[in-house]
Design an enzyme around this catalytic site. Structure first.
Site, PDB file in Angstrom:
ATOM      1  N   SER A  81       0.410  -0.813  -0.213  1.00  8.55           N
ATOM      2  CA  SER A  81      -0.322   0.034   0.172  1.00  8.55           C
ATOM      3  C   SER A  81       0.965   1.381   0.062  1.00  8.55           C
ATOM      4  O   SER A  81       2.300   1.490  -1.204  1.00  8.55           O
ATOM      5  CB  SER A  81      -0.873  -0.215   1.394  1.00  8.55           C
ATOM      6  OG  SER A  81      -1.914   0.990   1.468  1.00  8.55           O
ATOM      7  N   ASP A 128      -9.059  -4.646  -5.838  1.00  8.72           N
ATOM      8  CA  ASP A 128      -8.907  -4.115  -4.689  1.00  8.72           C
ATOM      9  C   ASP A 128      -9.696  -3.053  -5.112  1.00  8.72           C
ATOM     10  O   ASP A 128      -9.440  -1.895  -6.078  1.00  8.72           O
ATOM     11  CB  ASP A 128      -7.226  -3.464  -4.885  1.00  8.72           C
ATOM     12  CG  ASP A 128      -5.962  -2.855  -3.773  1.00  8.72           C
ATOM     13  OD1 ASP A 128      -7.383  -1.698  -3.411  1.00  8.72           O
ATOM     14  OD2 ASP A 128      -5.132  -2.650  -3.501  1.00  8.72           O
ATOM     15  N   HIS A 137      -7.699  -5.478  -1.134  1.00 10.90           N
ATOM     16  CA  HIS A 137      -6.376  -4.693  -0.488  1.00 10.90           C
ATOM     17  C   HIS A 137      -5.017  -5.106  -0.241  1.00 10.90           C
ATOM     18  O   HIS A 137      -4.636  -4.585   0.161  1.00 10.90           O
ATOM     19  CB  HIS A 137      -6.515  -3.042  -0.055  1.00 10.90           C
ATOM     20  CG  HIS A 137      -6.096  -2.778   0.041  1.00 10.90           C
ATOM     21  ND1 HIS A 137      -4.593  -2.076  -1.310  1.00 10.90           N
ATOM     22  CD2 HIS A 137      -4.789  -1.844   0.915  1.00 10.90           C
ATOM     23  CE1 HIS A 137      -3.682  -1.285  -0.728  1.00 10.90           C
ATOM     24  NE2 HIS A 137      -4.169  -1.135   0.497  1.00 10.90           N
TER      25      HIS A 137
END
Length: 705
Positions: free
Chosen positions: A575, A650, A682
């Site tokens: 991320s 995602d 995600h």
């Protein structure tokens, strides 16, 4: 001669002990951290209402009730409840006390009540697609969402009552809006009496429909989500107020901009007013507002503004049920502190003036506020109490990370904590700090694996800012050898990777990797959490710039260690950490030999509006910043091996980020590696997470030669 004999014996014993130690497998490390290797723990602790009694779940499936000054009793096993009420609960899911003798459970759409004295209970089955289940204060009513609408029902017998009936799919009621970074984690708010329900409603008509591919359908199909990217049209928020008696709804709308945010909803104790924060879309200004139950604005109580961002994350807290005067959490002076206001907006007193970060407000009653905060050491989580005259006390004296629960009288505290040297300890103490009952002192569940302890240190940035580091060595570390390095990075707002807790905030896979002959290193750079405004806001409009500089300070620190092979440094993150991995690989080509970027942000213009605009402003307002921080504009600098990973479903960092970067690499003729995880969001969870970590770490081991 004798000394030589003793040394030989010691060497033999050490060799024997070492050979007897078990080796941790990667599957154990990934799947076992919170199961097999989780230190002995008190799970599901709850204070019983209006008493000095408490409960917890033994082995998740047995309900235990105890008294502060007395004994404990095993009340029942979950299978007994299953047989009695014809349910199939695996454990006491969603356990809460309704009153001194009755508890409530909730698993999926099934709601159960049970009286431990009469040994009788009820079962209510909500509709199959019921979500976001929220009980009123006395657990007599339950609200929930189905699709985009809001409903409620009595708890003792199902009778669905409709709160909203929007057939327009762009109107969504009862769901959380914006992002959790604004403290928005739910969308339903019962009034204290249970006579009204406040709820978020958002109009997403102007928000772009973003397609996600569903390969489970035959043929594949597209699932659209609403995803406002930075600078684009966003949702419009309202707060509804529904009257149980009249079955009618009024709405609160924003006062200062159609796309402003509404957050921090709270009811006053007398049920007559709602307090909330309206946040400008720019997030540089907030208005704390007071509305009546007819939805009318009574008064703007106060305002706050900043050149970077203003970040209200917590609702108003009321230290007395007999007064609407409230406590507000604000970082206006550089750290989160507590401010005591009259219901008319008069600042009565600043209750705390701490130069460290408040984390959570645990309880507010009897004229006192209990809250967790770091204290002087930002790696800790400690419990404090302050009264409405501003008298503050530290309740948990032991250094570490404390998880606490305060009983309804404010007399007793359940305290469960760990630290660098303490796997877990759970106890009940008086609010004055006297230990009343020791419940758990856990042994090290990893003792027979002989893992090395992480080394926690601080280094300084070039401009003198203290940065915390964590370094994990192999369990057979030899200072005469040279070791390659894996840097694990996140680096973004609201995150703190290094804590004074068991394993120091590290994942067990890091110890597995260390035992493959690696040094695993982490640094919490500026911009990350729990260090205050000056430390965290320096990233504004230039994400990745200061963070990258600080990570290079970590590399410089490593280069001064005789046992580090600086020609073999790898970096991995997910991320924001994926963004940082790409940034480090491309801004410092040659420093990092291998990178694995999972779910990375590659260009902030592709990211969601609330988060992206808070930290970067809009692409129109900050064109230079967006261009400078985009990985697409740095791709030509890549040297070394890079693996990009993404979940194909995602909804947070949409896959366009990775695909746009790969397209850029193709245009540049630069070879990189890519691995998708079909239908994962995600992150990659469940059993597939073992596959993910094998993929990540094998890539590092094979390429960082």
């Amino acid at each position: 001669m004798y000394n030589r004999f003793v040394l030989l014996c010691l060497a033999f014993l050490l060799t024997t002990v070492s050979s007897a130690q078990k080796d941790l497998t990667l599957e154990q490390a990934v799947m076992g951290q919170y199961q097999q290797f989780y230190p002995e723990h008190i799970f599901g602790f709850e204070w019983i209402k209006n008493q000095s009694k408490y409960s917890y779940l033994k082995g998740y499936q047995t309900l235990v009730v105890g008294e502060v000054g007395g004994d404990e009793e095993q009340i029942m096993h979950i299978r007994e409840l299953n047989e009695l009420l014809d349910i199939q609960f695996f454990y006491f899911a969603g356990f809460k006390w309704k009153n001194e003798s009755t508890f409530v459970l909730n698993f999926n759409e099934v709601v159960v009540t049970y009286n431990i004295e009469t040994k009788k209970g009820t079962k209510v089955e909500l509709p199959k697609n019921a979500e976001r289940i929220k009980f009123n204060e006395d657990y007599s009513l339950v609200a929930y969402t189905r699709d985009n609408n809001l409903y409620y029902s009595p708890v003792d017998s199902f009778d669905e009552i409709e709160v909203t009936n929007n057939i327009d799919l762009n109107i969504v009621s009862g769901q959380e809006i914006a992002r959790s970074e604004m403290g928005i984690t739910e969308g339903i708010f019962w009034s204290p009496s249970g006579n009204r329900i406040a709820f978020y409603q958002k109009d997403e008509s102007n928000v772009h429909d973003y397609p996600l591919l569903n390969i489970n359908d035959y043929p594949g199909s597209l699932t659209s989500i609403k995803y406002p990217m930075a600078g684009q049209d966003s949702e419009r928020a309202r707060v509804g107020i529904y009257s149980i008696k009249d079955r009618s709804t009024v709405f609160i709308s924003t006062e200062h901009g159609e796309e402003n945010y509404l957050t921090n909803v709270s009811w006053t104790p007398d049920d007559q007013f709602i307090l909330l924060a309206e946040v400008a879309r720019s997030q540089k200004h907030i208005w704390v507002q007071k509305y009546n139950v007819q939805g009318q604005l009574i008064k703007t109580l106060f305002e706050e503004s900043s050149d970077t961002w203003v970040e209200p994350e917590k609702p108003a807290y009321f230290p007395s049920k007999n007064s609407n005067d409230f406590v507000w959490v604000s970082e206006r002076d550089g750290f989160d502190n507590l401010y005591y206001y009259s219901i008319d907006g008069e600042l009565k007193r600043q209750l705390t003036n701490n130069k460290f970060m408040l984390k959570e407000v645990v309880a507010a009653h009897h004229g006192e506020i209990f809250f967790t905060a770091t204290g002087e050491n930002p790696l800790n989580t400690l419990l404090y109490k302050v009264d409405i005259k501003g008298r503050q006390n530290l309740i948990t004296k032991e250094s570490g990370t404390h998880s606490v629960s305060v009983n309804c009288t404010g007399a007793f505290v359940f305290d469960q904590f760990s630290s660098h040297d303490t796997p877990n300890k759970a106890l009940i103490k008086s609010v004055k700090g006297k230990e009343l009952k020791e419940m758990v002192v856990a042994d090290n569940p990893l003792a027979e694996y002989g893992l090395s302890k992480a080394e926690i240190k601080t280094i300084q940035s070039k401009d003198g800012v203290e940065l915390y580091t964590r370094l994990i060595k192999p369990k057979d570390f030899d200072s005469t050898k040279k070791y390659p390095v894996l840097i694990y990075v996140y680096g973004g707002p609201h995150a703190q990777l290094i804590t004074n807790s068991w394993l120091d905030g590290a994942s067990l896979w890091m110890h597995w990797m260390a035992n493959q002959g690696y040094v695993v290193f982490t640094l919490d750079n500026r911009g990350s959490g729990n260090r205050g405004v000056e430390f965290e806001h320096v990233i504004h409009r230039n994400l990745g710039v200061v963070e990258h500089q600080d990570q290079l300070e970590g590399v410089n620190y490593l280069s001064q260690l005789d046992y580090i092979d600086t020609s073999r440094i790898a970096v991995h993150g997910w991320s924001y950490g994926g963004f940082m991995t790409g940034t480090m690989m491309m801004k410092s080509p040659g420093v990092f030999k291998v990178g694995v970027a999972g779910g990375p942000v590659t260009d902030w213009k592709f990211y969601e509006a609330m988060y992206g605009e808070r930290y970067m402003d809009t692409p129109e307002e900050n064109k230079e910043g967006y261009e400078k921080t985009s990985l697409l504009n740095q791709a030509e600098n890549l040297k070394g091996d890079l693996l990009l990973i993404h979940g194909t479903s995602d909804p947070v960092v949409v896959m366009q980020h990775n695909l746009a970067l790969i397209k850029k690499f193709v245009e540049l003729g630069i070879q990189v590696d890519f691995f998708p995880y079909p239908m994962h969001e995600h992150n990659v969870r469940g059993k597939d997470r073992v596959h993910l970590m094998q993929k990540v770490l094998d890539y590092v081991l094979e390429n960082n030669q």
